[in-house]
Design a protein around this motif. Structure first.
Motif, PDB file in Angstrom:
ATOM      1  N   ILE A   1       0.711  -1.235   0.084  1.00 25.74           N
ATOM      2  CA  ILE A   1       0.177   0.055   0.016  1.00 25.74           C
ATOM      3  C   ILE A   1       1.016   1.392   0.035  1.00 25.74           C
ATOM      4  CG2 ILE A   1      -1.825   1.189   1.165  1.00 25.74           C
ATOM      5  CD1 ILE A   1      -2.886  -1.555   2.236  1.00 25.74           C
ATOM      6  N   ILE A   2       2.041   1.210   0.918  1.00 30.55           N
ATOM      7  CA  ILE A   2       2.942   2.188   0.800  1.00 30.55           C
ATOM      8  C   ILE A   2       3.466   2.343  -0.543  1.00 30.55           C
ATOM      9  CG2 ILE A   2       5.156   3.035   1.778  1.00 30.55           C
ATOM     10  CD1 ILE A   2       4.527   1.724   4.107  1.00 30.55           C
ATOM     11  N   ASP A   3       3.701   1.294  -1.124  1.00 27.74           N
ATOM     12  CA  ASP A   3       4.325   1.468  -2.684  1.00 27.74           C
ATOM     13  C   ASP A   3       3.225   1.937  -3.529  1.00 27.74           C
ATOM     14  OD1 ASP A   3       6.773   0.421  -1.728  1.00 27.74           O
ATOM     15  OD2 ASP A   3       6.384  -1.594  -2.522  1.00 27.74           O
ATOM     16  N   PHE A   4       2.017   1.509  -3.403  1.00 32.93           N
ATOM     17  CA  PHE A   4       1.122   2.166  -4.277  1.00 32.93           C
ATOM     18  C   PHE A   4       0.951   3.469  -4.354  1.00 32.93           C
ATOM     19  CE2 PHE A   4      -3.117   3.545  -5.265  1.00 32.93           C
ATOM     20  CZ  PHE A   4      -3.225   2.676  -6.730  1.00 32.93           C
ATOM     21  N   TYR A   5       1.104   4.060  -2.889  1.00 33.13           N
ATOM     22  CA  TYR A   5       0.912   5.494  -2.565  1.00 33.13           C
ATOM     23  C   TYR A   5       2.158   6.313  -3.357  1.00 33.13           C
ATOM     24  CZ  TYR A   5      -0.216   9.708   0.474  1.00 33.13           C
ATOM     25  OH  TYR A   5      -0.703  10.921   0.684  1.00 33.13           O
ATOM     26  N   VAL A   6       3.287   5.934  -3.075  1.00 34.58           N
ATOM     27  CA  VAL A   6       4.445   6.577  -3.840  1.00 34.58           C
ATOM     28  C   VAL A   6       4.294   6.447  -5.224  1.00 34.58           C
ATOM     29  CG1 VAL A   6       6.957   6.296  -4.044  1.00 34.58           C
ATOM     30  CG2 VAL A   6       5.924   6.175  -1.820  1.00 34.58           C
ATOM     31  N   LYS A   7       3.900   5.517  -5.716  1.00 38.56           N
ATOM     32  CA  LYS A   7       3.741   5.263  -7.180  1.00 38.56           C
ATOM     33  C   LYS A   7       2.569   6.439  -7.638  1.00 38.56           C
ATOM     34  CE  LYS A   7       5.716   2.916  -9.483  1.00 38.56           C
ATOM     35  NZ  LYS A   7       7.123   2.879 -10.231  1.00 38.56           N
ATOM     36  N   HIS A   8       1.776   6.437  -6.994  1.00 40.71           N
ATOM     37  CA  HIS A   8       0.637   7.306  -7.315  1.00 40.71           C
ATOM     38  C   HIS A   8       1.311   8.809  -7.420  1.00 40.71           C
ATOM     39  CE1 HIS A   8      -1.464  10.823  -4.906  1.00 40.71           C
ATOM     40  NE2 HIS A   8      -2.169  10.493  -5.986  1.00 40.71           N
ATOM     41  N   ILE A   9       2.052   9.069  -6.673  1.00 38.71           N
ATOM     42  CA  ILE A   9       2.752  10.489  -6.754  1.00 38.71           C
ATOM     43  C   ILE A   9       3.737  10.543  -8.111  1.00 38.71           C
ATOM     44  CG2 ILE A   9       4.760  11.952  -5.635  1.00 38.71           C
ATOM     45  CD1 ILE A   9       3.803  10.673  -3.008  1.00 38.71           C
ATOM     46  N   GLU A  10       4.377   9.437  -8.545  1.00 44.91           N
ATOM     47  CA  GLU A  10       4.949   9.325  -9.559  1.00 44.91           C
ATOM     48  C   GLU A  10       3.996   9.516 -10.792  1.00 44.91           C
ATOM     49  OE1 GLU A  10       7.302   5.680  -9.672  1.00 44.91           O
ATOM     50  OE2 GLU A  10       8.532   6.232  -7.740  1.00 44.91           O
ATOM     51  N   VAL A  11       3.259   8.959 -10.763  1.00 47.77           N
ATOM     52  CA  VAL A  11       2.112   8.979 -12.003  1.00 47.77           C
ATOM     53  C   VAL A  11       1.561  10.318 -12.073  1.00 47.77           C
ATOM     54  CG1 VAL A  11      -0.173   8.179 -12.737  1.00 47.77           C
ATOM     55  CG2 VAL A  11       1.514   6.328 -11.851  1.00 47.77           C
ATOM     56  N   THR A  12       1.135  10.760 -11.143  1.00 49.88           N
ATOM     57  CA  THR A  12       0.324  12.016 -11.251  1.00 49.88           C
ATOM     58  C   THR A  12       1.560  13.115 -11.364  1.00 49.88           C
ATOM     59  OG1 THR A  12       0.149  12.351  -8.880  1.00 49.88           O
ATOM     60  CG2 THR A  12      -1.550  11.408 -10.022  1.00 49.88           C
ATOM     61  N   ASP A  13       2.757  13.015 -10.938  1.00 43.90           N
ATOM     62  CA  ASP A  13       3.786  13.974 -11.349  1.00 43.90           C
ATOM     63  C   ASP A  13       4.268  13.995 -12.997  1.00 43.90           C
ATOM     64  OD1 ASP A  13       4.193  15.048  -8.728  1.00 43.90           O
ATOM     65  OD2 ASP A  13       6.162  13.766  -8.497  1.00 43.90           O
ATOM     66  N   ALA A  14       4.119  12.798 -13.525  1.00 38.39           N
ATOM     67  CA  ALA A  14       4.244  12.705 -14.980  1.00 38.39           C
ATOM     68  C   ALA A  14       3.170  13.452 -15.838  1.00 38.39           C
ATOM     69  CB  ALA A  14       4.120  11.185 -15.344  1.00 38.39           C
ATOM     70  N   ALA A  15       2.114  13.636 -14.994  1.00 41.80           N
ATOM     71  CA  ALA A  15       0.891  14.406 -15.926  1.00 41.80           C
ATOM     72  C   ALA A  15       1.087  16.023 -15.688  1.00 41.80           C
ATOM     73  CB  ALA A  15      -0.400  14.038 -15.431  1.00 41.80           C
ATOM     74  N   GLU A  16       2.107  16.333 -14.789  1.00 50.21           N
ATOM     75  CA  GLU A  16       2.387  17.789 -14.522  1.00 50.21           C
ATOM     76  C   GLU A  16       2.841  18.506 -15.581  1.00 50.21           C
ATOM     77  OE1 GLU A  16       2.442  21.137 -11.577  1.00 50.21           O
ATOM     78  OE2 GLU A  16       2.084  18.984 -11.183  1.00 50.21           O
ATOM     79  N   ARG A  17       1.877  18.891 -16.748  1.00 53.71           N
ATOM     80  CA  ARG A  17       2.172  19.362 -18.054  1.00 53.71           C
ATOM     81  C   ARG A  17       1.377  20.589 -18.119  1.00 53.71           C
ATOM     82  NH1 ARG A  17       5.894  17.421 -20.400  1.00 53.71           N
ATOM     83  NH2 ARG A  17       5.092  17.760 -22.416  1.00 53.71           N
TER      84      ARG A  17
END
Length: 190
Positions: free
Chosen positions: A47-63
């Protein structure tokens, strides 16, 4: 957690709610609860890994182009509002998310966006994808302090965007919006 596993969890939650997976406007939106249920069968570390990956995924959409698309669709944009938009976009699934990051104008294909353009209801944004993740962790562990500490430590080690990437233009210039996001502009400006 790799990206395929992350999107697989989103897909499981979407499959659990069927045709109600694409609109965050409903007061009884079932997707957040389904996501909690899918996550709550995982180990706390996952679950912690899922949370961290969520941040990575949404950061990729910071455009910027996607930010200006959200400006057209949702009517305003702020830092928190754009984060909510990206969280909601992630809940629409991998294909929709990836296509929108690559071509924000593709959002004009979504039925929820068409309904929004006609003032017929609907919403993409989701306020804080972190909430169902936290709820799942609490269900598994009975507390969230260890989640918060682990995520903060992971974020400290990440390189995160300081500002959106991609080309930008004045989002209040209707001609610029029509040039860069023609299909969305046709829905929301014309």
């Amino acid at each position: 957690m790799d990206i395929d596993a992350w999107w697989g969890i989103i897909g499981q939650a979407r499959a659990a709610v069927g045709d109600r997976a694409d609109d965050r406007d409903s007061p009884d939106d079932p997707l957040p609860g389904a996501l909690v249920d899918v996550l709550a069968v995982l180990e706390p570390a996952d679950i912690i890994d899922f949370y961290v990956k969520h941040i990575e995924v949404t950061d990729a959409a910071e455009r910027y182009p996607l930010m200006w698309a959200s400006f057209l669709i949702e009517g305003s944009v702020s830092g928190d509002g754009f984060m909510d938009f990206r969280d909601g976009l992630a809940l629409l699934g991998r294909e929709t998310f990836s296509r929108a990051v690559a071509d924000p104008d593709s959002l004009a294909d979504l039925p929820v966006v068409v309904r929004m353009s006609r003032d017929e209801g609907g919403w993409i944004g989701f306020e804080a994808l972190s909430l169902p993740i936290t709820d799942a962790y609490r269900r598994v562990r009975g507390e969230t302090d260890t989640l918060r500490a682990a995520v903060e430590a992971a974020i400290d080690g990440m390189t995160r965007p300081e500002r959106p990437g991609g080309g930008t233009w004045d989002p209040e210039d209707d001609d610029a919006m029509r040039l860069h996001l023609p299909r969305l502009a046709a829905l929301f400006l014309d």
